[in-house]
Scaffold this motif. Structure first.
Motif, PDB file in Angstrom:
ATOM      1  N   VAL A  15       9.445  13.062  -0.362  1.00 42.29           N
ATOM      2  CA  VAL A  15      10.301  12.854   0.811  1.00 42.29           C
ATOM      3  C   VAL A  15       9.650  11.782   1.666  1.00 42.29           C
ATOM      4  CG1 VAL A  15      11.334  15.152   0.830  1.00 42.29           C
ATOM      5  CG2 VAL A  15       9.192  14.762   2.032  1.00 42.29           C
ATOM      6  N   SER A  16      10.491  10.928   2.248  1.00 37.05           N
ATOM      7  CA  SER A  16       9.999   9.835   3.086  1.00 37.05           C
ATOM      8  C   SER A  16      10.849   9.734   4.346  1.00 37.05           C
ATOM      9  CB  SER A  16      10.051   8.498   2.331  1.00 37.05           C
ATOM     10  OG  SER A  16       9.147   8.477   1.244  1.00 37.05           O
ATOM     11  N   LEU A  17      10.202   9.367   5.426  1.00 38.67           N
ATOM     12  CA  LEU A  17      10.883   9.076   6.682  1.00 38.67           C
ATOM     13  C   LEU A  17      10.543   7.648   7.075  1.00 38.67           C
ATOM     14  CD1 LEU A  17      12.569   9.985   9.138  1.00 38.67           C
ATOM     15  CD2 LEU A  17      10.402  10.669  10.228  1.00 38.67           C
ATOM     16  N   PHE A  18      11.570   6.810   7.153  1.00 43.15           N
ATOM     17  CA  PHE A  18      11.399   5.417   7.551  1.00 43.15           C
ATOM     18  C   PHE A  18      11.814   5.285   9.018  1.00 43.15           C
ATOM     19  CE2 PHE A  18      12.329   5.421   3.005  1.00 43.15           C
ATOM     20  CZ  PHE A  18      11.226   4.729   2.518  1.00 43.15           C
ATOM     21  N   THR A  19      10.972   4.649   9.795  1.00 44.59           N
ATOM     22  CA  THR A  19      11.183   4.571  11.238  1.00 44.59           C
ATOM     23  C   THR A  19      11.208   3.126  11.700  1.00 44.59           C
ATOM     24  OG1 THR A  19       8.828   4.607  11.800  1.00 44.59           O
ATOM     25  CG2 THR A  19       9.910   6.734  11.474  1.00 44.59           C
ATOM     26  N   PRO A  20      11.960   2.829  12.765  1.00 41.69           N
ATOM     27  CA  PRO A  20      11.915   1.475  13.333  1.00 41.69           C
ATOM     28  C   PRO A  20      10.580   1.234  14.013  1.00 41.69           C
ATOM     29  CG  PRO A  20      13.232   2.923  14.717  1.00 41.69           C
ATOM     30  CD  PRO A  20      12.893   3.716  13.483  1.00 41.69           C
ATOM     31  N   LEU A  21      10.157  -0.015  14.033  1.00 40.05           N
ATOM     32  CA  LEU A  21       8.913  -0.393  14.682  1.00 40.05           C
ATOM     33  C   LEU A  21       9.220  -1.158  15.971  1.00 40.05           C
ATOM     34  CD1 LEU A  21       6.821  -1.589  11.601  1.00 40.05           C
ATOM     35  CD2 LEU A  21       6.663   0.594  12.800  1.00 40.05           C
ATOM     36  N   PRO A  22       8.450  -0.936  17.016  1.00 39.17           N
ATOM     37  CA  PRO A  22       8.697  -1.622  18.295  1.00 39.17           C
ATOM     38  C   PRO A  22       8.682  -3.141  18.122  1.00 39.17           C
ATOM     39  CG  PRO A  22       7.092   0.137  18.575  1.00 39.17           C
ATOM     40  CD  PRO A  22       7.319  -0.002  17.105  1.00 39.17           C
ATOM     41  N   LYS A  23       9.689  -3.801  18.721  1.00 33.75           N
ATOM     42  CA  LYS A  23       9.828  -5.260  18.721  1.00 33.75           C
ATOM     43  C   LYS A  23      10.099  -5.846  17.338  1.00 33.75           C
ATOM     44  CE  LYS A  23       6.826  -5.872  22.766  1.00 33.75           C
ATOM     45  NZ  LYS A  23       5.655  -6.582  23.334  1.00 33.75           N
ATOM     46  N   LEU A  24      10.294  -4.974  16.312  1.00 33.45           N
ATOM     47  CA  LEU A  24      10.578  -5.471  14.962  1.00 33.45           C
ATOM     48  C   LEU A  24      11.854  -4.858  14.401  1.00 33.45           C
ATOM     49  CD1 LEU A  24       6.983  -5.342  13.407  1.00 33.45           C
ATOM     50  CD2 LEU A  24       8.227  -7.376  14.163  1.00 33.45           C
ATOM     51  N   SER A  25      12.699  -4.310  15.270  1.00 32.78           N
ATOM     52  CA  SER A  25      13.889  -3.605  14.807  1.00 32.78           C
ATOM     53  C   SER A  25      14.887  -4.530  14.108  1.00 32.78           C
ATOM     54  CB  SER A  25      14.573  -2.892  15.986  1.00 32.78           C
ATOM     55  OG  SER A  25      14.923  -3.835  16.985  1.00 32.78           O
ATOM     56  N   HIS A  51      14.044  -6.945  12.105  1.00 35.53           N
ATOM     57  CA  HIS A  51      13.445  -7.432  10.864  1.00 35.53           C
ATOM     58  C   HIS A  51      13.423  -6.318   9.817  1.00 35.53           C
ATOM     59  CE1 HIS A  51      12.061 -11.150  12.839  1.00 35.53           C
ATOM     60  NE2 HIS A  51      11.787 -10.381  13.889  1.00 35.53           N
ATOM     61  N   PRO A  52      13.382  -6.685   8.525  1.00 35.63           N
ATOM     62  CA  PRO A  52      13.379  -5.668   7.458  1.00 35.63           C
ATOM     63  C   PRO A  52      12.009  -5.008   7.299  1.00 35.63           C
ATOM     64  CG  PRO A  52      13.274  -7.851   6.490  1.00 35.63           C
ATOM     65  CD  PRO A  52      13.426  -8.064   7.972  1.00 35.63           C
ATOM     66  N   VAL A  53      11.491  -4.464   8.386  1.00 37.36           N
ATOM     67  CA  VAL A  53      10.183  -3.793   8.385  1.00 37.36           C
ATOM     68  C   VAL A  53      10.370  -2.398   8.960  1.00 37.36           C
ATOM     69  CG1 VAL A  53       7.795  -3.890   9.159  1.00 37.36           C
ATOM     70  CG2 VAL A  53       9.042  -6.008   8.735  1.00 37.36           C
ATOM     71  N   LYS A  54       9.785  -1.411   8.303  1.00 43.28           N
ATOM     72  CA  LYS A  54       9.905  -0.029   8.741  1.00 43.28           C
ATOM     73  C   LYS A  54       8.537   0.654   8.706  1.00 43.28           C
ATOM     74  CE  LYS A  54      14.514   0.487   9.012  1.00 43.28           C
ATOM     75  NZ  LYS A  54      15.229   0.959  10.219  1.00 43.28           N
ATOM     76  N   GLY A  55       8.358   1.606   9.621  1.00 42.84           N
ATOM     77  CA  GLY A  55       7.246   2.525   9.489  1.00 42.84           C
ATOM     78  C   GLY A  55       7.561   3.540   8.406  1.00 42.84           C
ATOM     79  N   ARG A  97       0.208  23.744 -11.498  1.00 41.05           N
ATOM     80  CA  ARG A  97      -0.760  22.652 -11.382  1.00 41.05           C
ATOM     81  C   ARG A  97      -0.182  21.461 -10.619  1.00 41.05           C
ATOM     82  NH1 ARG A  97      -2.755  22.430 -17.724  1.00 41.05           N
ATOM     83  NH2 ARG A  97      -3.405  24.623 -17.907  1.00 41.05           N
ATOM     84  N   PRO A  98       0.270  21.645  -9.407  1.00 40.43           N
ATOM     85  CA  PRO A  98       0.823  20.498  -8.676  1.00 40.43           C
ATOM     86  C   PRO A  98      -0.275  19.616  -8.090  1.00 40.43           C
ATOM     87  CG  PRO A  98       0.892  22.433  -7.302  1.00 40.43           C
ATOM     88  CD  PRO A  98       0.319  22.887  -8.622  1.00 40.43           C
ATOM     89  N   SER A  99       0.023  18.358  -7.985  1.00 40.07           N
ATOM     90  CA  SER A  99      -0.836  17.407  -7.284  1.00 40.07           C
ATOM     91  C   SER A  99      -0.017  16.819  -6.145  1.00 40.07           C
ATOM     92  CB  SER A  99      -1.323  16.302  -8.224  1.00 40.07           C
ATOM     93  OG  SER A  99      -2.079  16.851  -9.290  1.00 40.07           O
ATOM     94  N   VAL A 100      -0.538  16.848  -4.924  1.00 41.54           N
ATOM     95  CA  VAL A 100       0.233  16.494  -3.734  1.00 41.54           C
ATOM     96  C   VAL A 100      -0.574  15.539  -2.870  1.00 41.54           C
ATOM     97  CG1 VAL A 100       1.437  17.373  -1.694  1.00 41.54           C
ATOM     98  CG2 VAL A 100       1.338  18.764  -3.783  1.00 41.54           C
ATOM     99  N   SER A 101       0.113  14.591  -2.259  1.00 40.27           N
ATOM    100  CA  SER A 101      -0.520  13.670  -1.320  1.00 40.27           C
ATOM    101  C   SER A 101       0.441  13.385  -0.170  1.00 40.27           C
ATOM    102  CB  SER A 101      -0.932  12.363  -2.006  1.00 40.27           C
ATOM    103  OG  SER A 101       0.217  11.624  -2.381  1.00 40.27           O
ATOM    104  N   ALA A 102      -0.100  12.910   0.932  1.00 38.87           N
ATOM    105  CA  ALA A 102       0.695  12.539   2.105  1.00 38.87           C
ATOM    106  C   ALA A 102       0.112  11.266   2.684  1.00 38.87           C
ATOM    107  CB  ALA A 102       0.700  13.660   3.140  1.00 38.87           C
ATOM    108  N   GLY A 103       0.886  10.611   3.545  1.00 34.40           N
ATOM    109  CA  GLY A 103       0.354   9.386   4.126  1.00 34.40           C
ATOM    110  C   GLY A 103       1.311   8.729   5.080  1.00 34.40           C
ATOM    111  N   VAL A 104       0.870   7.607   5.597  1.00 42.00           N
ATOM    112  CA  VAL A 104       1.631   6.822   6.549  1.00 42.00           C
ATOM    113  C   VAL A 104       1.394   5.351   6.245  1.00 42.00           C
ATOM    114  CG1 VAL A 104      -0.271   6.868   8.205  1.00 42.00           C
ATOM    115  CG2 VAL A 104       2.037   6.406   9.003  1.00 42.00           C
ATOM    116  N   GLY A 105       2.406   4.526   6.516  1.00 44.48           N
ATOM    117  CA  GLY A 105       2.237   3.104   6.214  1.00 44.48           C
ATOM    118  C   GLY A 105       3.358   2.264   6.762  1.00 44.48           C
ATOM    119  N   VAL A 106       3.473   1.070   6.206  1.00 43.01           N
ATOM    120  CA  VAL A 106       4.477   0.092   6.608  1.00 43.01           C
ATOM    121  C   VAL A 106       5.186  -0.409   5.357  1.00 43.01           C
ATOM    122  CG1 VAL A 106       4.901  -2.125   7.727  1.00 43.01           C
ATOM    123  CG2 VAL A 106       3.140  -0.604   8.627  1.00 43.01           C
TER     124      VAL A 106
END
Length: 469
Positions: free
Chosen positions: A378-388, A390-394, A422-431
């Motif tokens: 699952v992913s949540l894409f968010t707008p970035l300040p002053k870059l709304s 442009h095709p850039v998302k958090g 035997r699940p393998s799980v990861s989480a993170g944040v990025g651009v």
């Protein structure tokens, strides 16, 4: 001089006003004529008419039989409205065959003195495209890149056939050569059959200490239906596991040698997303089935399912969820071959793990692949300040998966039950950045759960490609 300049400006302004008035008058006349024509067609759309003749101008290489198959439905139409619709569809089909620069359609009262009342002549004015063309490009994805070139011949035998010679060189797939002849069925661009011969070299040294060479031929039928895009393939390939590394594990050394696979496969793809690289709404479904064992020494049944759904949450927020699974069930043999197994892990697969770094592994070195897998994210894409604009998302994400080998001495249900254990799980944040040619992700990944055979990618992970899960 100032007086002359002033007079010149007045004349220029007068000329511009006169010119604009003339253009506005012509546009109004054109608009009125178009409305009258539209009303005339609408009032007479149910009147009895028929196509007396089709005349095609501007063709030199295209066979008449191709046009006959495309315009057949228009010849059966018996009202003006249905004739216009069918002729429009025929012109669209011809245009999508990619052998004409343009197609202009003209309808006229038949000039044949023996024609019955209501007879119409249809004139197609065309210009054929150049028969030879060359295309070059690059491909980036799954931690690999390649450059390619294709030499193409259009309309080879006059029936919209395409002959393509494709060559590619890259990092992971180090060499590809393919020769393919494709032909539309009955002039339909949405239904094609092709036959191809290929040679492919894969460099698997980075995760499995070997290379793989494939030689094969394939016969494919591709068709677009209401359900989606179908591809039915019968192919035979000779595979060779070679160039074994000096420090390769025993399982990789035992896999070395030749195998011959003959199989029939079906693929169904239904893609309703608004963008394949960074969708904001819509869904994607892919079903794949393969049966091997008609000839050769490889026997298995293989199924794979991929899905993705995307929702806009408003104010630039997007929610995305994906689910994939696959099953490889060998028969007549005790164990599947490494060439046919699934591999899991990587920036485009399960983030937070190295490329093909999940699942069975020998001596914590060589990835062996698996016979069954499940992966979700699952992913949540968010707008970035002053870059709304442009095709850039958090990007915030949680993803995971499991990959196992089936034990032939156990019941299948017991082996599949191990997937959940035997699940393998990861989480993170990025651009995430969506360019015109690919999608770029830069994520900070934190593996949360992992097996003792997984290779982790903690910290920054770069992803380049088209499809991400």
């Amino acid at each position: 001089f100032p007086l002359r300049a002033h007079q010149s400006d007045e004349k220029a302004e007068e000329f511009m006003n006169t010119n604009l008035e003339a253009k506005a008058k012509k546009y109004k006349e054109y608009e009125e004529a178009a409305i009258k024509l539209n009303n005339l067609v609408f009032d007479t759309k149910d009147c009895p008419f028929y196509v007396h003749s089709f005349r095609i101008h501007g063709t030199q290489k295209t066979r008449q039989s191709l046009f006959e198959s495309v315009v057949y439905s228009a010849l059966q139409a018996r009202t003006l409205g249905s004739i216009i619709d069918e002729v429009h569809l025929a012109a669209d089909k011809l245009n999508r065959l990619d052998i004409f620069k343009h197609i202009d359609v003209f309808l006229d009262r038949s000039s044949d003195p023996l024609a019955q009342p209501g007879a119409i002549d249809v004139i197609l004015s065309t210009e054929e495209k150049s028969r030879f063309w060359i295309k070059t490009g690059t491909e980036i994805g799954n931690d690999a890149g390649s450059a390619n070139i294709s030499l193409n011949i259009r309309n080879v035998f006059g029936g919209a056939e395409t002959l393509e010679t494709y060559m590619s060189a890259g990092t992971q797939t180090s060499y590809v050569f393919e020769f393919c002849l494709a032909k539309p069925i009955n002039g339909n661009p949405d239904s094609k059959v092709d036959i191809s011969a290929y040679r492919l070299t894969k460099n698997n040294q980075s995760f499995s200490s070997h290379d793989e060479i494939l030689h094969g031929i394939a016969l494919r039928w591709r068709v677009l239906s209401k359900l989606g895009f179908h591809e039915l393939t019968y192919g035979t390939s000779w595979r060779q596991i070679c160039n074994i590394a000096k420090d390769a594990t025993l399982s990789i050394r035992e896999s070395a040698g030749h195998s011959l696979k003959s199989s029939v496969a079906h693929t169904l793809v239904r893609d309703m997303r608004d963008d394949i690289m960074l969708p904001s709404r819509g869904y994607y479904i892919k079903l794949f089935q393969e049966l091997a064992g008609f000839n050769g020494d490889v026997f298995f049944v293989k199924n794979e399912f991929e899905s993705q759904i995307n929702f806009p949450l408003g104010k630039g927020f997007i929610f995305s969820a994906s689910l994939r699974n696959g099953l490889l069930f060998p028969f007549k043999t005790q164990q599947s071959k490494i060439s046919d197994r699934f591999f899991l892990g990587g920036a485009q697969s399960v983030r937070g793990f190295k490329l093909n770094g999940m699942g069975p592994r020998e001596d914590k070195k060589d990835s062996l692949g698996g016979d069954a897998y499940v992966a979700a994210g699952v992913s949540l894409f968010t707008p970035l300040p002053k870059l709304s604009r442009h095709p850039v998302k958090g990007h915030f994400f949680v993803n995971g998966g499991s990959l196992i080998q089936i034990n032939p001495s156990q019941r299948l249900a017991v082996s599949l039950n191990n997937l959940a254990k035997r699940p393998s799980v990861s989480a993170g944040v990025g651009v995430v950045y969506r360019s015109s040619i690919l999608r770029l992700e830069v994520n900070f990944c934190l593996p949360l759960i992992a097996t003792n055979t997984d290779k982790l990618k903690k910290g920054l992970q770069l992803g380049l490609g088209f499809n991400f899960w």
